[in-house]
Design an enzyme around this catalytic site. Structure first.
Site, short mmCIF file in Angstrom:
data_model
loop_
_atom_site.label_atom_id
_atom_site.label_comp_id
_atom_site.label_asym_id
_atom_site.label_seq_id
_atom_site.Cartn_x
_atom_site.Cartn_y
_atom_site.Cartn_z
N TYR A 73 35.25 88.26 31.75
CA TYR A 73 33.05 87.50 31.79
C TYR A 73 33.08 87.29 32.60
O TYR A 73 33.80 86.48 33.29
CB TYR A 73 32.98 87.42 29.93
N ARG B 52 29.36 83.13 23.30
CA ARG B 52 28.04 82.17 22.88
C ARG B 52 28.63 80.59 22.58
O ARG B 52 28.31 80.03 22.65
CB ARG B 52 27.18 82.73 22.33
N ASP C 3 22.74 81.68 22.66
CA ASP C 3 22.55 82.91 23.68
C ASP C 3 21.10 82.89 23.96
O ASP C 3 19.98 81.85 23.43
CB ASP C 3 22.62 84.25 23.51
N ASP D 4 27.02 92.13 22.49
CA ASP D 4 25.79 92.08 22.34
C ASP D 4 24.46 92.44 23.32
O ASP D 4 24.98 93.22 24.50
CB ASP D 4 25.80 90.55 22.09
#
Length: 242
Positions: free
Chosen positions: A81, A187, A95, A53
């Protein structure tokens, strides 16, 4: 493979291509990275192995030349992550892309509850793709539908969270590391995390650090990649990838 100390520019002008590790900057789309490389380097035929993203940073694998045929093999590899959730607030995109919708009291949340929830959300589970995602619905990207103010039904998908480690708690901020299978939306994980704690949460920071055995420490920003290319003295740099 490209690393900071091993710039194989000869491979980029070969039809064989190569695997290029890019450290995607904040607010760049994954497509913008590809467009930038095509415009500013010999990489003409290229594709990325897994969208990040715009508000996420970190490792983006780019395949050039004939290596583009192997993209799916990189997409299928597990990811790692690191990032942060904000407790007590929710957004439509889950988010920071969209404004805060609701604010809730999180004073009841303890450190023990946070660690327990990370453990609860580990392992195999079903996850619903967020509306603000690049997943397809009837040939259209979900995020395009979401930006029209619409919500459509999304089928849950089986995913696997190998590791969900809480690295820092400074409420309302909770920092974490997640290692997971392909197809996991961090998310959605943030949203589920806050929902189960009874206070809501959204993803405020995200950085992809690993894809399979590839690490972001070995990646170059798009600007650095093209700067190194510009300094190269190889005469082949003006050729075009087949």
């Amino acid at each position: 493979m490209i690393t900071k100390t091993n710039l194989l520019f000869d491979n980029f002008v070969s039809p064989q291509g190569d695997v290029i590790l890019i450290d995607k900057p904040l607010r760049w789309s994954s497509f913008k990275v590809i467009h930038y490389l095509r415009k500013n380097s010999p990489v003409k035929k290229a594709g990325h192995a897994g969208t990040l993203d715009p508000l996420a940073t970190g490792l983006l694998i780019v395949c050039s030349g004939k290596k583009t045929k192997e993209i799916i093999s990189y997409q299928d590899q597990h990811k790692e992550y690191q990032g942060a959730f904000i407790l007590g607030k929710t957004t439509a995109s889950m988010d920071a892309e969209t404004p805060v919708l609701l604010e809730c009291d999180y004073s009841h949340v303890t450190d023990e509850m946070i660690y327990a929830m990370a453990n609860e959300l580990s392992g195999e589970q079903m996850q619903v793709p967020p509306m603000y995602s690049a997943a397809n619905f009837q040939g259209k990207k979900l995020y395009k539908i979401a930006r029209q103010g619409k919500v459509v039904h999304r089928e849950p998908r089986k995913v696997f969270i190998e590791q969900f480690a809480i690295t820092e708690i400074n409420l309302p901020v909770v920092k974490f590391v997640v290692a997971c299978s392909k197809g996991v939306y961090i998310r959605t994980l943030a949203n589920d995390f806050g929902e189960r704690l009874g206070c809501g949460a959204y993803l405020s920071e995200l950085r992809r650090t690993m894809i399979g055995d590839y690490h972001v420490d070995d990646a170059l920003t798009p600007e650095l990649f093209t700067a190194e290319y510009a300094k190269s003295s190889h005469p082949e740099i003006n050729e075009t990838v087949a």
